[in-house]
Motif scaffolding. Structure first.
Motif, PDB file in Angstrom:
ATOM      1  N   ALA A   1      49.256  45.405 -63.191  1.00 14.24           N
ATOM      2  CA  ALA A   1      48.895  46.800 -62.939  1.00 14.24           C
ATOM      3  C   ALA A   1      47.523  47.124 -63.521  1.00 14.24           C
ATOM      4  O   ALA A   1      46.722  47.837 -62.889  1.00 14.24           O
ATOM      5  N   VAL A   2      47.226  46.615 -64.705  1.00 12.77           N
ATOM      6  CA  VAL A   2      45.906  46.845 -65.315  1.00 12.77           C
ATOM      7  C   VAL A   2      44.802  46.292 -64.415  1.00 12.77           C
ATOM      8  O   VAL A   2      43.711  46.871 -64.311  1.00 12.77           O
ATOM      9  N   ALA A   3      45.085  45.185 -63.736  1.00 10.50           N
ATOM     10  CA  ALA A   3      44.082  44.559 -62.869  1.00 10.50           C
ATOM     11  C   ALA A   3      43.690  45.448 -61.700  1.00 10.50           C
ATOM     12  O   ALA A   3      42.646  45.224 -61.075  1.00 10.50           O
ATOM     13  N   THR A   4      44.499  46.471 -61.395  1.00 11.06           N
ATOM     14  CA  THR A   4      44.169  47.388 -60.299  1.00 11.06           C
ATOM     15  C   THR A   4      43.271  48.531 -60.766  1.00 11.06           C
ATOM     16  O   THR A   4      42.808  49.322 -59.929  1.00 11.06           O
ATOM     17  N   LEU A   5      43.039  48.663 -62.069  1.00  8.43           N
ATOM     18  CA  LEU A   5      42.209  49.743 -62.597  1.00  8.43           C
ATOM     19  C   LEU A   5      40.732  49.408 -62.449  1.00  8.43           C
ATOM     20  O   LEU A   5      40.349  48.223 -62.420  1.00  8.43           O
ATOM     21  N   PRO A   6      39.867  50.417 -62.395  1.00 11.26           N
ATOM     22  CA  PRO A   6      38.444  50.128 -62.568  1.00 11.26           C
ATOM     23  C   PRO A   6      38.241  49.389 -63.895  1.00 11.26           C
ATOM     24  O   PRO A   6      38.951  49.660 -64.870  1.00 11.26           O
ATOM     25  N   THR A   7      37.316  48.463 -63.939  1.00 15.63           N
ATOM     26  CA  THR A   7      37.126  47.654 -65.142  1.00 15.63           C
ATOM     27  C   THR A   7      36.706  48.547 -66.318  1.00 15.63           C
ATOM     28  O   THR A   7      35.672  49.219 -66.251  1.00 15.63           O
ATOM     29  N   PRO A   8      37.501  48.554 -67.398  1.00 12.28           N
ATOM     30  CA  PRO A   8      37.146  49.414 -68.534  1.00 12.28           C
ATOM     31  C   PRO A   8      35.966  48.857 -69.318  1.00 12.28           C
ATOM     32  O   PRO A   8      35.666  47.661 -69.252  1.00 12.28           O
ATOM     33  N   SER A   9      35.309  49.741 -70.061  1.00 13.67           N
ATOM     34  CA  SER A   9      34.224  49.297 -70.938  1.00 13.67           C
ATOM     35  C   SER A   9      34.771  48.444 -72.066  1.00 13.67           C
ATOM     36  O   SER A   9      34.137  47.466 -72.483  1.00 13.67           O
ATOM     37  N   ASP A  10      35.939  48.807 -72.567  1.00 12.99           N
ATOM     38  CA  ASP A  10      36.613  48.017 -73.602  1.00 12.99           C
ATOM     39  C   ASP A  10      38.045  48.491 -73.738  1.00 12.99           C
ATOM     40  O   ASP A  10      38.417  49.547 -73.210  1.00 12.99           O
ATOM     41  N   SER A  11      38.847  47.701 -74.429  1.00 13.56           N
ATOM     42  CA  SER A  11      40.196  48.104 -74.806  1.00 13.56           C
ATOM     43  C   SER A  11      40.241  48.225 -76.324  1.00 13.56           C
ATOM     44  O   SER A  11      39.333  47.747 -77.020  1.00 13.56           O
ATOM     45  N   PHE A  12      41.268  48.865 -76.829  1.00 17.56           N
ATOM     46  CA  PHE A  12      41.349  49.068 -78.279  1.00 17.56           C
ATOM     47  C   PHE A  12      42.799  49.106 -78.734  1.00 17.56           C
ATOM     48  O   PHE A  12      43.725  49.363 -77.953  1.00 17.56           O
ATOM     49  N   ASP A  13      42.986  48.823 -80.008  1.00 15.81           N
ATOM     50  CA  ASP A  13      44.256  49.006 -80.698  1.00 15.81           C
ATOM     51  C   ASP A  13      43.928  49.682 -82.022  1.00 15.81           C
ATOM     52  O   ASP A  13      43.197  49.123 -82.845  1.00 15.81           O
ATOM     53  N   VAL A  14      44.428  50.895 -82.214  1.00 17.12           N
ATOM     54  CA  VAL A  14      44.140  51.642 -83.433  1.00 17.12           C
ATOM     55  C   VAL A  14      45.440  51.925 -84.177  1.00 17.12           C
ATOM     56  O   VAL A  14      46.473  52.206 -83.561  1.00 17.12           O
TER      57      VAL A  14
END
Length: 300
Positions: A24-37
């Motif tokens: 499902a993530v692969a269908t999104l526009p490519t993000p600038s980055d991902s994060f875990d906070v």
């Protein structure tokens, strides 16, 4: 009251969900980055799309129950055209890649993880958007931290203005514990769509089905409609979108209550259901972009 920490029901279920989530993530526009906070309730996983206007107030999208960040797949491309930085986060205690470490003892605790996530990300002000259960999360955060919220958009906000129909709770249970055919019918009833839509096997649909099947989110407290006192705390501009057909937010009665807010814009969208954001993505994005620009224009 929530007492349990959300978890996958087993390693095989976790693996199946992660495969569906990544598809499902692969269908999104490519993000600038991902994060875990880190927050006091667990780790929040999410994605950031950096906008062209670095000075503009950013947008945060809060997904519905069992949905995860990729539920916004149909909406992101048009929302990103606003030129604002956009954050999308998996909810703590629900299906997704966030990891809960402490129980939520009351629904107001939802405000804790979202506020601490904004702090860790350095987000001073934000246009918050929530759908369904995610709208209830966004609303309770705005009630407790109004200084953080530039505007609040509630899309088919389950529980916020009125309780959903009683049958919704039965369908929610069947979506988790029923056999496959029952789960499909239950998810269709909750989303206000046809069973054929659930069986269409889109990547996001597969992810939501896997989340309902494999992730135990029963420890999440059930929200209640906001009291008059809580509604009075929502002094920021609020946009409310209600489905014209098969609304789980309360239909025209919810719309009437929303109009009592201090600064409300309320639309009842004809020929839409509880899946409103996915049914009118372009039109909704235009409405939201206009709504945000009235509060904090983007420099072009």
């Amino acid at each position: 009251m929530g007492k349990k920490v959300g978890r996958f029901r087993g390693p095989d279920g976790r693996a199946a969900y992660i495969r569906a989530y990544r598809a499902a993530v692969a269908t999104l526009p490519t993000p600038s980055d991902s994060f875990d906070v880190r927050t006091s309730l667990g780790s929040v996983h999410g994605y950031r799309w950096t906008g062209a206007d670095s000075e503009a107030v950013p947008v945060a999208l809060i997904p519905g129950r069992s949905a995860g960040a990729p539920m916004w797949a149909d909406n992101l491309a048009s929302i990103l055209r606003a030129g604002r930085t956009v954050y999308v986060m998996d909810a703590v205690g629900d299906a997704g890649l966030s990891e809960q470490s402490a129980p939520l003892t009351a629904f107001a605790d939802q405000a804790i993880w979202i506020e601490e996530a904004f702090q860790r990300l350095g987000v001073d002000r934000v246009h918050t958007v929530g759908h369904s259960f995610g709208a209830a999360t966004a609303a309770v955060h705005a009630v407790h931290h109004p200084e953080r919220v530039a505007t609040l958009a509630l899309l088919e906000p389950a529980f916020v203005l009125r309780r959903p129909p009683a049958a919704t709770f039965l369908w929610a249970t069947l979506a988790i514990i029923g056999p496959k055919s029952w789960r499909e019918h239950a998810l269709a009833k909750i989303g206000g769509v046809d069973v054929a839509d659930v069986r269409a096997r889109t990547p996001v649909g597969e992810m939501i089905s896997a989340g309902a099947q494999h992730y135990d989110s029963s420890g999440l407290p059930t929200p209640r409609p906001l009291s008059r006192t809580h509604l009075e705390r929502l002094t920021m501009p609020v946009y409310v979108a209600i489905a014209g057909d098969r609304s789980l937010a309360g239909g025209e009665r919810a719309a009437a209550r929303a109009r009592t807010l201090a600064d409300a814009t309320v639309d009842v969208w004809p020929s839409t259901t509880h899946s409103l954001p996915m049914q009118v993505p372009e039109e909704l994005a235009l409405r939201l972009r206009s709504f945000w620009d009235r509060s904090s224009p983007v420099t072009r």
